[in-house]
Each structure stands twice: as C-alpha cells, then as structure tokens.
Design an enzyme around this catalytic site. Structure first.
Site, PDB file in Angstrom:
ATOM      1  N   ASP A 141      10.176   5.054 -48.015  1.00 46.60           N
ATOM      2  CA  ASP A 141       9.688   6.324 -48.835  1.00 46.60           C
ATOM      3  C   ASP A 141       9.403   7.586 -47.844  1.00 46.60           C
ATOM      4  O   ASP A 141       8.835   7.679 -46.941  1.00 46.60           O
ATOM      5  CB  ASP A 141       8.341   5.893 -49.323  1.00 46.60           C
TER       6      ASP A 141
ATOM      7  N   GLU B 253       9.535  -2.285 -48.633  1.00 41.08           N
ATOM      8  CA  GLU B 253       9.364  -0.853 -48.527  1.00 41.08           C
ATOM      9  C   GLU B 253       8.344  -0.286 -47.314  1.00 41.08           C
ATOM     10  O   GLU B 253       7.542  -0.954 -46.852  1.00 41.08           O
ATOM     11  CB  GLU B 253       8.272  -0.365 -49.759  1.00 41.08           C
TER      12      GLU B 253
ATOM     13  N   HIS C 120      13.013   9.924 -51.592  1.00 44.99           N
ATOM     14  CA  HIS C 120      13.168  11.415 -51.504  1.00 44.99           C
ATOM     15  C   HIS C 120      12.715  11.737 -50.002  1.00 44.99           C
ATOM     16  O   HIS C 120      12.336  10.522 -49.396  1.00 44.99           O
ATOM     17  CB  HIS C 120      12.161  12.156 -52.576  1.00 44.99           C
TER      18      HIS C 120
ATOM     19  N   SER D 128       7.246   9.632 -55.817  1.00 40.43           N
ATOM     20  CA  SER D 128       7.739   8.131 -55.511  1.00 40.43           C
ATOM     21  C   SER D 128       7.599   7.466 -57.069  1.00 40.43           C
ATOM     22  O   SER D 128       8.367   6.191 -57.034  1.00 40.43           O
ATOM     23  CB  SER D 128       6.635   7.760 -54.729  1.00 40.43           C
TER      24      SER D 128
HETATM   25 MG    MG Z   1       6.115   4.509 -51.925  1.00 43.80          MG
HETATM   26 ZN    ZN Z   2       4.963  11.349 -51.126  1.00 41.45          ZN
END
Ligand code: MG
Ligand code: ZN
Length: 372
Positions: free
Chosen positions: A49, A263, A311, A90
C-alpha cells in the site's frame, strides 16, 4: 501518368507487401516465460500500500543497494487513477484490482454506481481454489476489505467484518479483533459465528503467531491486534511467518490451487506520516516476504506472483545524499499522488503484465492467465 511510372508504382507496392508478409512471419522470440503454456494453479497477489517507485528506491538503496524485487523480469506500470479522481484512495485502488472496475473514493467491492461487483477472490472460490489474506493493517481495512466485502464506504468496519462469516475464506491474518467480537452496532460475536462454521480462530492475546500450526482440515483466522497492528519498527514481525504458514495451509485446503492476497499495509502509513524510516522499514519487511514468496513460486511451478501497489503516498522523493544508507528525502504531500505504479510478475502468465495499462487491467490479466 506514364506507363513506366505505373509499372514502377506496382513494383514498389508488390515489394512493400512482400516485406509486410515477411515481417509477419518472423517467428516469436523464445522467452523464458513462454515455455510455460498451462494456466497457473496458484495466484499470490502482493500489494504494497502506497509503494511507489521512490518507496522501492529508498528501500533498495538503504539495503546495500539490493531488493528481492530485482529478481523479477516481467515488469509493467499501471495507471492508478480512480473513477472520479486523478489521485485514488486505497478502497478504489483495491477494488480496481479485485473487481476490474474504476470506482469512487471509499468504495469496497462496489462499482461507480454502488453496485456490488464480484471480486477475484469470489471468482477463485467459485473455481474451487482455496483463498486467503495476510495483512499488516486490520483485516477489515480498505485493501483486504475490497477482496471479501461489498460496501459503499470503507470505514463501515463492522459491516465489512460481517462479510467474513459465510465467505468461505480459508485463511486470514490481520488486526481488528474488536470489529468481530466487541461490536458497537450489534451484539454479534463474529468469532463465535466463524467457529460455528468450523473455523479455528485465534488471537494475539491468547496465542503466539510465531508458533501457529493450523489444522489443514479447518479454515483458520488469527487476529494480530485489537485495532491496528504495530509498525515493523514497533516490533511487528508476523507478516513473514503468517505468509509462509498461510501458503502451506492454502496448499492443503484445495488440490485445485489457491488465491492469496498479501498486503504490506503500512508503507502507506509511513508516507502519510512523511516519515522515511517508517517507509523504509515497512518496505524492507515487505521485500523480505516477496523473496520468500518468489522462492516458493520457483519451487512450485504453476504459481503466478504479482507485486504492485494501489498508489504512491507522500509525493516522496530522494535528493542528493552523502551516502546510500543515509538518504536525504523530501515529501510534497501528506496524502496520495497520481504517479504511475510499478507491477512485477513471475510465473505462468507473467508476460501479460508487461507494458502500461490501467489498474483495472490487473484483474483482467489474472482472469486471462487463469483462463476464467
Ligand atoms: Mg491498505
Ligand atoms: Zn493512504
């Protein structure tokens, strides 16, 4: 036009057609990946992330100029923008991967019209694959939520938690115990509900995640924190063992293969805090897991590994520094940016991930690779 001019033009035309034909018949260059013709059986989607190119670069230079990520040969870039905004969040970023749809800020497994969209994890389940998720945020945070739940808004954590019972997920590890068993919106105890479905549910309070050995006959969930798990710098170190145990658990849960989402949730939080050591420590932990997953994929043909981010966070940049191990960095925002995001792939179908494409194409490419 004179006869000789017409004759010359015909000659040029015939020559160019011949050359086109020749070009069309150049045999495909053999590559390492094209020797694998069958569909993958296992998919491991790894999402860092907020992991833009600078986060990767900072991790690499700070780690004696090396990352496990350098082992990938199939590399692409995705366009991270959301349905209604250039800079995504997200929730929309994860829904682009999970459903193949550009959607709005905060949408969890819902399209831009707030219609629930079938997620890649649900499709995998339909095809008989075992499914699992391991995250360093709460398990109901936007990224994992977009793979298992459908909700108009990412912060409806208790509603998102209620998507776990009945989902059939085989393995999950993350924080957020309170959204399952100390709920404010209703008196439900989702841990009890999951146990009644046959799950073994453990938590950080009673059990040690470093010594978990789940019974492959039963689906398994582990809560690593009541709310958000600690940062890696604060002592959190479960992501690697949980991923390893998760892979072997999922392998035993279905002979048809598995879909797993891992993640590195807090690279993003380091970016929001404009905190380089936070970013770098989370990045290096995630990279270590990437190395472990790649080792597994090399030993287990038929495993497609995809590493990407939703991102970039922080508008992070690296300036001239006196040493690679002491980077001078700067930030342009406390939020996310619209940068192109790298995609790394290994295994059967990995060649599909070359090039530049929308974030939603990650879903399409997984579906194509799987023949779904
Ligand atoms: Mg996340
Ligand atoms: Zn963020």
């Amino acid at each position: 036009m004179k006869f000789w001019q017409i004759l010359f033009l015909c000659f040029v035309l015939v020559l160019s057609l011949t050359q086109c034909n020749t070009a069309r018949h150049i045999p495909d260059q053999p590559t390492q990946v094209k020797t694998e013709t069958s569909h993958p059986t296992n998919i491991i989607l790894m999402i860092g992330d907020g992991m833009g190119l600078t986060q990767i670069t900072a991790g690499m230079y700070s780690n004696n100029n090396h990352l496990e990520l350098e082992r990938f040969m199939q590399i692409g870039l995705h366009k991270s923008h959301a349905y209604n905004k250039l800079v995504t969040d997200s929730a929309a970023g994860a829904t682009a991967f999970s459903c193949g749809k550009k959607t709005y800020y905060g949408a969890i497994g819902d399209d831009a019209d707030t219609i629930p969209c079938k997620t890649i994890m649900e499709v995998a389940k339909d095809h008989g694959l075992a499914t699992g998720m391991v995250v360093s945020s709460t398990i109901v945070h936007a990224t994992p939520a977009a793979f298992i739940a459908h909700n108009k808004y990412r912060r409806n954590y208790e509603e998102i938690a209620a998507a776990f019972p009945g989902s059939g997920i085989d393995f999950f590890v993350g924080g957020g115990l309170k959204f399952f068993q100390n709920r404010e919106s209703d008196g439900r105890n989702l841990c009890a509900e999951l146990r009644s479905e046959g799950y073994v549910i453990q938590d950080y309070f009673n059990d040690d995640i470093d010594h978990i050995d789940p019974d492959p006959e039963k689906p398994f969930g582990f809560f690593t924190a009541n709310e958000d798990p600690l940062p890696a710098l604060g002592g959190r170190d479960y992501l690697l063992p949980a991923t390893s145990v998760g892979i072997s658990h999922l392998q035993h849960r279905s002979e048809k293969g598995f879909f797993m989402m891992v993640e590195g949730s807090q690279i993003d939080w380091g970016g929001h805090a404009n905190d380089s050591p936070y970013i770098i420590s989370e990045m290096l932990e995630f990279d270590q897991i990437i190395g472990r997953v790649l080792d597994f994929a090399i030993q287990t043909p038929g495993t497609l590994v995809i590493v990407t981010a939703d991102h970039e966070t922080g508008g992070y940049s690296i300036l001239e520094s006196s040493s690679m191990n002491d980077l001078k960095t700067a930030f342009t925002t406390k939020g996310h940016t619209a940068d192109l995001i790298p995609v790394f792939a290994y295994g059967p179908g990995s060649e599909l991930f070359q090039g530049i494409y929308d974030n939603t194409a990650i879903y399409d490419k997984i579906m194509t690779a799987m023949g779904w």
